[in-house]
Design a protein around this motif. Structure first.
Motif, PDB file in Angstrom:
ATOM      1  N   ALA A  75       0.981  -1.145   0.018  1.00 59.22           N
ATOM      2  CA  ALA A  75      -0.063   0.097   0.021  1.00 59.22           C
ATOM      3  C   ALA A  75       0.806   1.346  -0.006  1.00 59.22           C
ATOM      4  CB  ALA A  75      -1.054  -0.113   1.306  1.00 59.22           C
ATOM      5  N   ARG A  76       1.780   1.314   0.911  1.00 58.83           N
ATOM      6  CA  ARG A  76       2.647   2.179   0.890  1.00 58.83           C
ATOM      7  C   ARG A  76       3.474   2.726  -0.468  1.00 58.83           C
ATOM      8  NH1 ARG A  76       4.098   1.026   6.056  1.00 58.83           N
ATOM      9  NH2 ARG A  76       5.601  -0.577   5.506  1.00 58.83           N
ATOM     10  N   SER A  77       3.879   1.434  -1.056  1.00 54.65           N
ATOM     11  CA  SER A  77       4.513   1.646  -2.149  1.00 54.65           C
ATOM     12  C   SER A  77       3.563   2.182  -3.343  1.00 54.65           C
ATOM     13  CB  SER A  77       5.216   0.266  -2.741  1.00 54.65           C
ATOM     14  OG  SER A  77       5.335   0.335  -3.998  1.00 54.65           O
ATOM     15  N   PHE A  78       2.540   1.513  -3.506  1.00 55.26           N
ATOM     16  CA  PHE A  78       1.329   2.063  -4.403  1.00 55.26           C
ATOM     17  C   PHE A  78       1.011   3.709  -4.262  1.00 55.26           C
ATOM     18  CE2 PHE A  78      -3.342   2.792  -5.259  1.00 55.26           C
ATOM     19  CZ  PHE A  78      -3.381   2.367  -6.740  1.00 55.26           C
ATOM     20  N   LEU A  79       0.861   4.157  -2.955  1.00 56.21           N
ATOM     21  CA  LEU A  79       0.575   5.489  -2.833  1.00 56.21           C
ATOM     22  C   LEU A  79       1.698   6.416  -2.800  1.00 56.21           C
ATOM     23  CD1 LEU A  79      -1.998   4.633   0.196  1.00 56.21           C
ATOM     24  CD2 LEU A  79      -2.417   5.447  -2.204  1.00 56.21           C
ATOM     25  N   GLY A  80       2.928   5.940  -2.993  1.00 57.37           N
ATOM     26  CA  GLY A  80       4.166   6.515  -3.197  1.00 57.37           C
ATOM     27  C   GLY A  80       4.621   7.280  -1.727  1.00 57.37           C
ATOM     28  N   LEU A  81       4.069   6.428  -0.799  1.00 56.94           N
ATOM     29  CA  LEU A  81       4.703   6.989   0.673  1.00 56.94           C
ATOM     30  C   LEU A  81       6.232   6.458   1.113  1.00 56.94           C
ATOM     31  CD1 LEU A  81       1.663   6.605   2.323  1.00 56.94           C
ATOM     32  CD2 LEU A  81       2.415   8.475   1.681  1.00 56.94           C
ATOM     33  N   PRO A  82       6.931   6.855   1.686  1.00 61.65           N
ATOM     34  CA  PRO A  82       8.448   6.399   1.933  1.00 61.65           C
ATOM     35  C   PRO A  82       8.150   5.283   2.844  1.00 61.65           C
ATOM     36  CG  PRO A  82       7.923   8.423   3.394  1.00 61.65           C
ATOM     37  CD  PRO A  82       6.746   8.282   2.275  1.00 61.65           C
ATOM     38  N   ASP A  83       9.283   4.523   2.699  1.00 64.07           N
ATOM     39  CA  ASP A  83       9.464   3.288   3.659  1.00 64.07           C
ATOM     40  C   ASP A  83      10.210   3.683   4.804  1.00 64.07           C
ATOM     41  OD1 ASP A  83       9.568   0.701   4.624  1.00 64.07           O
ATOM     42  OD2 ASP A  83      11.398   0.245   3.404  1.00 64.07           O
ATOM     43  N   VAL A  84       9.382   3.731   6.076  1.00 64.84           N
ATOM     44  CA  VAL A  84       9.782   4.279   7.294  1.00 64.84           C
ATOM     45  C   VAL A  84      10.078   3.070   8.145  1.00 64.84           C
ATOM     46  CG1 VAL A  84       8.764   6.462   7.239  1.00 64.84           C
ATOM     47  CG2 VAL A  84       7.685   4.700   8.258  1.00 64.84           C
ATOM     48  N   SER A  85      10.263   1.865   7.849  1.00 63.20           N
ATOM     49  CA  SER A  85      10.362   0.763   8.635  1.00 63.20           C
ATOM     50  C   SER A  85      11.913   0.682   9.301  1.00 63.20           C
ATOM     51  CB  SER A  85      10.476  -0.554   7.934  1.00 63.20           C
ATOM     52  OG  SER A  85      11.357  -0.628   6.733  1.00 63.20           O
ATOM     53  N   GLU A  86      12.905   1.409   8.679  1.00 66.24           N
ATOM     54  CA  GLU A  86      13.967   1.402   9.708  1.00 66.24           C
ATOM     55  C   GLU A  86      13.953   2.365  10.987  1.00 66.24           C
ATOM     56  OE1 GLU A  86      16.886  -0.573   9.458  1.00 66.24           O
ATOM     57  OE2 GLU A  86      15.614  -1.860   7.988  1.00 66.24           O
ATOM     58  N   ALA A  87      13.350   3.524  10.373  1.00 67.29           N
ATOM     59  CA  ALA A  87      13.155   4.516  11.287  1.00 67.29           C
ATOM     60  C   ALA A  87      12.511   4.076  12.518  1.00 67.29           C
ATOM     61  CB  ALA A  87      12.548   5.709  10.674  1.00 67.29           C
ATOM     62  N   ASN A  88      11.119   3.159  12.261  1.00 67.18           N
ATOM     63  CA  ASN A  88      10.150   2.836  13.057  1.00 67.18           C
ATOM     64  C   ASN A  88      11.025   1.666  14.037  1.00 67.18           C
ATOM     65  OD1 ASN A  88       7.514   2.434  14.152  1.00 67.18           O
ATOM     66  ND2 ASN A  88       7.737   0.231  13.463  1.00 67.18           N
ATOM     67  N   LYS A  89      11.674   0.871  13.497  1.00 68.81           N
ATOM     68  CA  LYS A  89      12.497  -0.261  14.219  1.00 68.81           C
ATOM     69  C   LYS A  89      13.517   0.644  15.122  1.00 68.81           C
ATOM     70  CE  LYS A  89      15.625  -4.292  13.240  1.00 68.81           C
ATOM     71  NZ  LYS A  89      16.573  -3.801  14.112  1.00 68.81           N
ATOM     72  N   LEU A  90      14.506   1.631  14.571  1.00 70.13           N
ATOM     73  CA  LEU A  90      15.068   2.164  15.585  1.00 70.13           C
ATOM     74  C   LEU A  90      14.425   2.882  16.699  1.00 70.13           C
ATOM     75  CD1 LEU A  90      18.059   3.334  16.300  1.00 70.13           C
ATOM     76  CD2 LEU A  90      17.456   5.230  14.619  1.00 70.13           C
ATOM     77  N   TYR A  91      13.287   3.518  16.536  1.00 71.90           N
ATOM     78  CA  TYR A  91      12.453   4.007  17.552  1.00 71.90           C
ATOM     79  C   TYR A  91      11.937   3.133  18.449  1.00 71.90           C
ATOM     80  CZ  TYR A  91       8.581   7.144  19.431  1.00 71.90           C
ATOM     81  OH  TYR A  91       7.725   7.832  20.072  1.00 71.90           O
ATOM     82  N   VAL A  92      11.466   1.884  18.117  1.00 76.89           N
ATOM     83  CA  VAL A  92      10.902   0.974  19.006  1.00 76.89           C
ATOM     84  C   VAL A  92      12.004   0.379  20.030  1.00 76.89           C
ATOM     85  CG1 VAL A  92       9.869  -1.568  18.832  1.00 76.89           C
ATOM     86  CG2 VAL A  92       8.996   0.416  17.572  1.00 76.89           C
ATOM     87  N   ASP A  93      13.275   0.017  19.177  1.00 71.35           N
ATOM     88  CA  ASP A  93      14.464  -0.505  19.721  1.00 71.35           C
ATOM     89  C   ASP A  93      14.956   0.498  20.973  1.00 71.35           C
ATOM     90  OD1 ASP A  93      14.381  -2.722  18.227  1.00 71.35           O
ATOM     91  OD2 ASP A  93      16.041  -2.002  17.064  1.00 71.35           O
TER      92      ASP A  93
END
Length: 86
Positions: A14-32
């Protein structure tokens, strides 16, 4: 006439289709970071104080988000009622 379309996809698709950035790395860092900091929390009051400090803009940020969602819902319902009349 009313048409419903159901799309079955992953959040990444869905993110890719809508052209939104992949924030999974930032989210992982925040959660850690939060998980490491929470190891030192020993009581509920300390946890609440810590969570409030970490929340983006605290209560004001939560209120802004709530207003954003409510505004979107109002706009959506107004749009729906207008198209129903057409």
């Amino acid at each position: 006439m009313k048409v419903n379309i159901e799309i079955d996809c992953t959040p990444e698709e869905a993110r890719s289709f809508l052209g939104l950035p992949d924030v999974s790395e930032a989210n992982k860092l925040y959660v850690d970071t939060i998980a490491k900091a929470m190891k030192g929390v020993s009581n509920p009051a300390q946890m609440a104080e810590f969570a409030q400090a970490l929340a983006p803009m605290g209560q004001m940020g939560l209120k802004m988000f709530q207003n954003f969602v409510e505004g979107g819902l109002k706009g959506s319902s107004a749009k729906s009622s207008k198209s129903d009349k057409d």
